[in-house]
Design an enzyme around this catalytic site. Structure first.
Site, PDB file in Angstrom:
ATOM      1  N   SER A   1       5.881  -1.342  -1.177  1.00 25.06           N
ATOM      2  CA  SER A   1       4.607  -0.681  -1.444  1.00 25.06           C
ATOM      3  C   SER A   1       4.550   0.044  -2.781  1.00 25.06           C
ATOM      4  O   SER A   1       3.473   0.424  -3.221  1.00 25.06           O
ATOM      5  CB  SER A   1       4.303   0.300  -0.318  1.00 25.06           C
ATOM      6  OG  SER A   1       5.361   1.223  -0.187  1.00 25.06           O
TER       7      SER A   1
ATOM      8  N   HIS B   1       2.804  -4.017   4.789  1.00 25.32           N
ATOM      9  CA  HIS B   1       1.853  -4.414   3.746  1.00 25.32           C
ATOM     10  C   HIS B   1       1.605  -5.909   3.704  1.00 25.32           C
ATOM     11  O   HIS B   1       0.605  -6.350   3.140  1.00 25.32           O
ATOM     12  CB  HIS B   1       2.353  -3.944   2.372  1.00 25.32           C
ATOM     13  CG  HIS B   1       2.267  -2.469   2.206  1.00 25.32           C
ATOM     14  ND1 HIS B   1       1.169  -1.832   1.686  1.00 25.32           N
ATOM     15  CD2 HIS B   1       3.138  -1.491   2.540  1.00 25.32           C
ATOM     16  CE1 HIS B   1       1.367  -0.531   1.702  1.00 25.32           C
ATOM     17  NE2 HIS B   1       2.564  -0.297   2.215  1.00 25.32           N
TER      18      HIS B   1
ATOM     19  N   LYS C   1      -3.106  -1.190   7.730  1.00 23.04           N
ATOM     20  CA  LYS C   1      -3.492  -1.751   6.425  1.00 23.04           C
ATOM     21  C   LYS C   1      -4.545  -2.848   6.629  1.00 23.04           C
ATOM     22  O   LYS C   1      -5.720  -2.560   6.677  1.00 23.04           O
ATOM     23  CB  LYS C   1      -2.252  -2.274   5.698  1.00 23.04           C
ATOM     24  CG  LYS C   1      -1.482  -1.179   4.982  1.00 23.04           C
ATOM     25  CD  LYS C   1      -0.399  -0.580   5.766  1.00 23.04           C
ATOM     26  CE  LYS C   1       0.250   0.588   5.067  1.00 23.04           C
ATOM     27  NZ  LYS C   1       1.023   1.408   5.974  1.00 23.04           N
TER      28      LYS C   1
HETATM   29  C1  PLP Z   1       6.638  -0.292   4.617  1.00 24.19           C
HETATM   30  C2  PLP Z   1       5.979   0.706   5.509  1.00 24.19           C
HETATM   31  N1  PLP Z   1       6.431   0.868   6.758  1.00 24.19           N
HETATM   32  C3  PLP Z   1       5.875   1.769   7.589  1.00 24.19           C
HETATM   33  C4  PLP Z   1       4.824   2.554   7.186  1.00 24.19           C
HETATM   34  C5  PLP Z   1       4.251   3.576   8.120  1.00 24.19           C
HETATM   35  O1  PLP Z   1       3.096   3.081   8.703  1.00 24.19           O
HETATM   36  P1  PLP Z   1       1.854   3.956   9.159  1.00 24.19           P
HETATM   37  O2  PLP Z   1       1.232   4.516   7.926  1.00 24.19           O
HETATM   38  O3  PLP Z   1       0.996   2.945   9.823  1.00 24.19           O
HETATM   39  O4  PLP Z   1       2.336   5.009  10.077  1.00 24.19           O
HETATM   40  C6  PLP Z   1       4.307   2.413   5.898  1.00 24.19           C
HETATM   41  C7  PLP Z   1       3.179   3.227   5.451  1.00 24.19           C
HETATM   42  O5  PLP Z   1       2.573   3.052   4.463  1.00 24.19           O
HETATM   43  C8  PLP Z   1       4.904   1.459   5.032  1.00 24.19           C
HETATM   44  O6  PLP Z   1       4.474   1.302   3.783  1.00 24.19           O
END
Ligand code: PLP
Length: 549
Positions: free
Chosen positions: A308, A336, A368
């Protein structure tokens, strides 16, 4: 070094080109090109283009100089605060606890107080609309140099949203297409009031889990109320003491937390770098656990689909080949990538043509592409059954809200065409087109843009913190909302703007943003690239993405 899978050339991944070592593929200085070829059981054979151009030397020198000067002034300001000459608004130790080990003092705290505070107005801006292609931002001002903010009561309307993870444009305000969500809200209400293992398993959860398993073409899936907790609470259920986790250095905080909570030994490999991963795997197999030299109970590789902050895509064919060769397990976080890559949005396994059975644990989030909330773990039935019993999330966390589950079901059916239309597919194709257009135009303008040409996460390197702040402020004045990120989310000298392209962005919106970025790039002098041509744009055949309606 062994070439896993015979001929994959993602090896030697090239963060900032420090470890440039392409096996058999093309390798460009300042805009690295990697091509993943036929690999083991993968039928991936299209170009795999990732660019991590290094900043010119003078930019690095000025960036560190900027931090140096900021730090010197920080010490001066701290001195003035400690002497009572300047008011200190930051968290400080209580007088009666002054002999305790400090609760707050560390480098991050110094950085937050003295550097971040100067440009803090660019973060945490409250939004007062749905995070669609455009959104409304609440105007606020500060009277004390960003320590506190006050709302003016005005709203900045119709700001082009380049920051939300709304990849498929499905995080929108209510319209008729969401009528099933409304119906579920009316029938079930919002809260569940119990955990999955008690009274919190609804028929909606079961329906969603069956659909997720079908979507990913795996045996079973389990959904959780929070994406972050899906990682942090399930990794400890899978590995523990005597196990080894091999984790990409750029993995998300939720993966890092899950790994640490598990009690397993953690070793870090360089981002997407197969030599680094293979060395750790080989050492793990040869030497076993420290001191006892017993074999590791399990070896788990943790990676993400799309990273990300870098916009890079995991070299999945090579990782699968390595995990098979060394008999390790693979856990992939598709937060993502699910919905946003692959011809039908099934994520990186589909993008590379990898058999889903080659991945042991699929994890993803619904925050997302699905415009909802929560996460999932999917894979073999015995894995999911195990987690239904042992996951902390299943035992101790209240389960997913039913209207949220219904929103995910609605979107998944749309993507799968189960609604009887091709609207979902069109969104996936629109996202792919918007992504290539946006990335290629930025590269041609001369910006340093990181990542894979197919990744809708687009980091544009700004390096200097003062430029980061000016960049975001100027763009907001032009009604363009961007996310800017710096240390500790990125390396200290690699501050950047991170755009998220959406299928909901129209060509006019993207052109408006690109025009503003072009001007901003000249004004702030941030067009640092020495390679103004987009990395191999000729590789794209735009028509190949057109599907019949
Ligand atoms: C790679 C990754 N895993 C897990 C998460 C956590 O997810 P959530 O925001 O749905 O709690 C994110 C959040 O952006 C993320 O980028």
């Amino acid at each position: 070094m062994a070439d896993p899978g015979g001929g994959a050339v993602c090896n030697g991944t090239l963060h900032n080109q420090r470890a440039a070592d392409c096996h058999g593929g093309n390798c460009w200085k300042n805009g690295v090109v990697k091509e993943a070829q036929q690999n083991g059981n993968s039928n991936f054979c299209k170009p795999f283009v990732e660019s991590f151009e290094e900043a010119p030397l003078h930019v690095m020198v000025f960036t560190y100089l900027g931090y140096g000067i900021g730090t010197l002034f920080g010490y001066l300001r701290d001195f003035l605060r400690n002497s009572g000459i300047e008011k200190c608004n930051a968290a400080v130790e209580r007088e009666e606890q002054k002999d305790f080990v400090p609760l707050y003092q560390n480098f991050e705290n110094f950085y937050t107080r003295n550097l971040y505070m100067r440009i803090r107005d660019n973060w945490n801006r409250p939004i007062c609309s749905a995070p669609g292609a455009v959104f409304d931002v609440m105007e606020r001002v500060t009277d004390d140099y960003n320590w506190t903010f006050r709302f003016t009561g005005r709203v900045i309307k119709d700001v082009i949203n380049m920051g939300s993870y709304n990849f498929l444009g499905l995080a929108a305000k209510y319209d008729e297409s969401m009528s099933t969500v409304k119906a579920v809200l009316e029938t079930y209400g919002l809260g569940v009031g119990s955990t999955r293992q008690e009274m919190g398993t609804l028929d909606k959860h079961k329906e969603l889990e069956d659909l997720v398993a079908k979507f990913l073409n795996v045996e079973d899936a389990m959904v959780f109320g929070m994406g972050f907790a899906t990682n942090s609470m399930n990794i400890p259920a899978l590995v523990g003491k005597g196990c080894l986790i091999l984790s990409d250095e750029l993995n998300h905080a939720s993966l890092v937390l899950g790994a640490r909570l598990s009690g397993a030994t953690i070793r870090i490999f360089k981002h997407n770098n197969m030599q680094s991963l293979e060395k750790l795997l080989r050492d793990a197999v040869i030497y076993g656990q420290p001191r006892t030299r017993r074999a590791w109970r399990k070896i788990l590789i943790l990676v993400e689909g799309i990273y990300s902050m870098e916009g890079s895509i995991v070299c999945l064919p090579d990782i699968v080949a390595l995990k098979k060769k060394y008999k390790a397990y693979l856990y992939i976080d598709e937060a993502h990538s699910i919905g946003s890559v692959g011809p039908t949005g099934r994520g990186v396994a589909e993008f590379f043509g990898i058999d889903p059975r080659d991945i042991d644990v699929f994890m993803g989030t619904f925050t997302k592409s699905f415009g909802a909330a929560g996460g999932y773990i999917a894979g073999r039935k015995d894995l999911v059954d195990y987690l239904r019993t042992y996951s902390h999330s299943a035992a101790y966390a209240t389960s997913m809200s039913p209207p949220v589950a219904e929103q995910i079901i609605r979107v998944m059916k749309l993507i799968m065409g189960l609604d009887g239309t091709t609207k979902g597919l069109q969104r996936i194709q629109q996202l792919a087109k918007n992504t290539r257009y946006f990335r290629q135009r930025l590269s041609k303008m001369g910006f340093i843009v990181y990542g894979n040409e197919e990744s809708p996460v687009v980091p544009l390197l700004l390096y200097m913190p003062a430029k980061v702040a000016a960049f975001a402020r100027h763009l907001l004045k032009r009604k363009i909302g961007v996310v800017v990120v710096g240390f500790p989310a990125t390396p200290l000298a690699e501050a950047r703007a991170r755009f998220c392209v959406s299928a909901a962005h129209t060509r006019e919106m993207l052109d408006t943003v690109l025009e503003a970025l072009d001007e901003m790039g000249d004004l702030l002098d941030v067009k640092y690239s020495r390679n103004r041509k987009s990395a191999r744009p000729e590789l794209y055949d735009e028509m190949s993405f057109e599907l019949e309606d």
